[in-house]
Motif scaffolding. Structure first.
Motif, PDB file in Angstrom:
ATOM      1  N   SER A 158      49.442  -0.916  22.297  1.00 39.99           N
ATOM      2  CA  SER A 158      50.233  -1.934  21.605  1.00 39.99           C
ATOM      3  C   SER A 158      49.446  -3.232  21.470  1.00 39.99           C
ATOM      4  O   SER A 158      49.529  -3.924  20.451  1.00 39.99           O
ATOM      5  CB  SER A 158      51.563  -2.177  22.337  1.00 39.99           C
ATOM      6  N   LYS A 159      48.656  -3.564  22.474  1.00 41.85           N
ATOM      7  CA  LYS A 159      47.886  -4.797  22.423  1.00 41.85           C
ATOM      8  C   LYS A 159      46.643  -4.636  21.546  1.00 41.85           C
ATOM      9  O   LYS A 159      46.166  -5.612  20.950  1.00 41.85           O
ATOM     10  CB  LYS A 159      47.516  -5.247  23.828  1.00 41.85           C
ATOM     11  N   ALA A 160      46.107  -3.422  21.451  1.00 42.96           N
ATOM     12  CA  ALA A 160      45.034  -3.163  20.493  1.00 42.96           C
ATOM     13  C   ALA A 160      45.555  -3.336  19.066  1.00 42.96           C
ATOM     14  O   ALA A 160      44.860  -3.859  18.186  1.00 42.96           O
ATOM     15  CB  ALA A 160      44.467  -1.764  20.701  1.00 42.96           C
ATOM     16  N   PHE A 161      46.794  -2.909  18.843  1.00 40.88           N
ATOM     17  CA  PHE A 161      47.435  -3.116  17.541  1.00 40.88           C
ATOM     18  C   PHE A 161      47.492  -4.602  17.217  1.00 40.88           C
ATOM     19  O   PHE A 161      47.176  -5.028  16.096  1.00 40.88           O
ATOM     20  CB  PHE A 161      48.846  -2.519  17.558  1.00 40.88           C
ATOM     21  N   VAL A 162      47.909  -5.407  18.200  1.00 43.34           N
ATOM     22  CA  VAL A 162      48.033  -6.846  17.979  1.00 43.34           C
ATOM     23  C   VAL A 162      46.684  -7.464  17.633  1.00 43.34           C
ATOM     24  O   VAL A 162      46.579  -8.303  16.729  1.00 43.34           O
ATOM     25  CB  VAL A 162      48.651  -7.537  19.212  1.00 43.34           C
ATOM     26  N   LEU A 163      45.649  -7.054  18.336  1.00 42.62           N
ATOM     27  CA  LEU A 163      44.309  -7.571  18.051  1.00 42.62           C
ATOM     28  C   LEU A 163      43.869  -7.209  16.639  1.00 42.62           C
ATOM     29  O   LEU A 163      43.409  -8.069  15.870  1.00 42.62           O
ATOM     30  CB  LEU A 163      43.311  -7.018  19.073  1.00 42.62           C
ATOM     31  N   THR A 164      44.011  -5.936  16.288  1.00 40.17           N
ATOM     32  CA  THR A 164      43.582  -5.477  14.969  1.00 40.17           C
ATOM     33  C   THR A 164      44.388  -6.142  13.862  1.00 40.17           C
ATOM     34  O   THR A 164      43.837  -6.580  12.841  1.00 40.17           O
ATOM     35  CB  THR A 164      43.726  -3.949  14.872  1.00 40.17           C
ATOM     36  N   LEU A 165      45.705  -6.236  14.052  1.00 43.35           N
ATOM     37  CA  LEU A 165      46.556  -6.894  13.065  1.00 43.35           C
ATOM     38  C   LEU A 165      46.120  -8.340  12.864  1.00 43.35           C
ATOM     39  O   LEU A 165      46.030  -8.824  11.726  1.00 43.35           O
ATOM     40  CB  LEU A 165      48.016  -6.835  13.518  1.00 43.35           C
ATOM     41  N   SER A 166      45.851  -9.026  13.955  1.00 44.32           N
ATOM     42  CA  SER A 166      45.483 -10.438  13.867  1.00 44.32           C
ATOM     43  C   SER A 166      44.168 -10.628  13.112  1.00 44.32           C
ATOM     44  O   SER A 166      44.044 -11.534  12.268  1.00 44.32           O
ATOM     45  CB  SER A 166      45.363 -11.036  15.271  1.00 44.32           C
ATOM     46  N   GLN A 167      43.198  -9.788  13.404  1.00 42.89           N
ATOM     47  CA  GLN A 167      41.912  -9.900  12.707  1.00 42.89           C
ATOM     48  C   GLN A 167      42.076  -9.632  11.208  1.00 42.89           C
ATOM     49  O   GLN A 167      41.494 -10.341  10.375  1.00 42.89           O
ATOM     50  CB  GLN A 167      40.900  -8.928  13.305  1.00 42.89           C
ATOM     51  N   SER A 168      42.885  -8.635  10.875  1.00 42.27           N
ATOM     52  CA  SER A 168      43.112  -8.328   9.464  1.00 42.27           C
ATOM     53  C   SER A 168      43.883  -9.448   8.777  1.00 42.27           C
ATOM     54  O   SER A 168      43.548  -9.856   7.657  1.00 42.27           O
ATOM     55  CB  SER A 168      43.877  -7.006   9.346  1.00 42.27           C
ATOM     56  N   MET A 169      44.912  -9.962   9.452  1.00 45.33           N
ATOM     57  CA  MET A 169      45.696 -11.056   8.871  1.00 45.33           C
ATOM     58  C   MET A 169      44.838 -12.295   8.661  1.00 45.33           C
ATOM     59  O   MET A 169      44.974 -13.000   7.653  1.00 45.33           O
ATOM     60  CB  MET A 169      46.879 -11.406   9.782  1.00 45.33           C
TER      61      MET A 169
END
Length: 269
Positions: A158-169
């Motif tokens: 779930s926290k890997a998702f947050v990291l990836t989402l943030s970088q993409s955003m």
């Protein structure tokens, strides 16, 4: 009290720990505050203290972000309150137990809060900030996003998702005046560890950062313009090297032919 007015900051999970400290620090920087958490009593206590000490306007919204109606209420606030300039997506919880020894319903709730609720709030804020041409979204991830073997696999994922989402955003929204930061705390002295089933008192104490120090470092990283801030990482060049290697590797995926090691195996079959 500061006379600076930076707009309104929304902080989720603001009734204690990291969220409450973010609320305090941001109010002292000149933000009015909207505090979100499940416990109205705890929110009121935090709000009263911050308002008294800083003179800022502090509003509380009691909401369970795993409840769809409550979540939609906060989304609507982010879309319609034009004074909001910053969202701290902090609400979440974790688990330290192994994947197959953790209740599936518990992990499902973790996914709903750590991923679904965070994404919906980031989406609502991202839309509104893009339309206004300014705004900042801070998503709280974890070092478990990178060190995935440390804790429960669903939490780490779930926290890997947050990291990836943030970088993409960040890449998508930066030219619209919107900043996005992912914060990756290490072991931090909060109630998180009690909920996860591993009190931080049981961890090596030279690993455990004071929550005030973690938030102050994260805000310093935001001031420095970092997209990814890792408070316990002593040398920031290490992250630059890691992320640079990731980006270099991603440039090697553009081939219509499988790698030779797979062709050799297929030919032998």
């Amino acid at each position: 009290m500061t006379d600076t007015n930076k707009g309104t900051a929304v902080v989720t999970g603001a009734s204690s720990g990291i969220g409450a400290i973010y609320a305090d620090r941001l109010a002292r920087q000149g933000y009015d505050m909207i505090l979100v958490a499940r416990s109205r009593d705890k929110l009121d206590a935090v709000a009263k203290r911050i308002a008294t000490e800083t003179g800022r306007y502090v509003h509380v919204l009691a909401a369970d972000l795993n409840d769809r109606q409550d979540l939609e209420k906060i989304e609507q606030v982010l879309r319609t309150d034009s004074t909001i300039t910053l969202l701290v997506n902090n609400a979440g919880f974790g688990a330290a137990s192994p994947f197959l020894q953790t209740d599936m319903d518990w992990m499902g709730q973790m996914i709903d809060l750590n991923i679904t609720a965070l994404t919906r709030l980031a989406y609502a804020a991202g839309q509104a900030f893009s339309e206004r041409g300014k705004g900042t979204i801070v998503n709280i991830s974890s070092i478990a996003a990178i060190a995935s073997e440390l804790l429960n696999g669903v939490y780490s994922a779930s926290k890997a998702f947050v990291l990836t989402l943030s970088q993409s955003m960040s890449k998508e929204l930066s030219d619209k005046g919107v900043r996005v930061q992912a914060v990756l705390p290490g072991a931090t002295a909060t109630e998180f560890w009690d909920v996860a089933g591993l009190p931080h008192a049981n961890l090596p104490q030279d690993w455990v950062m004071r929550s005030e120090d973690m938030v102050d470092a994260a805000l310093a990283g935001l001031e420095l313009g970092e997209v990814v801030t890792i408070p316990p990482l002593q040398d920031g060049a290490d992250w630059a090297t890691f992320d640079g290697a990731r980006q270099e590797l991603s440039g090697k995926f553009r081939h219509k032919i499988p790698g030779g090691r797979y062709l050799t195996t297929r030919s032998a079959a």
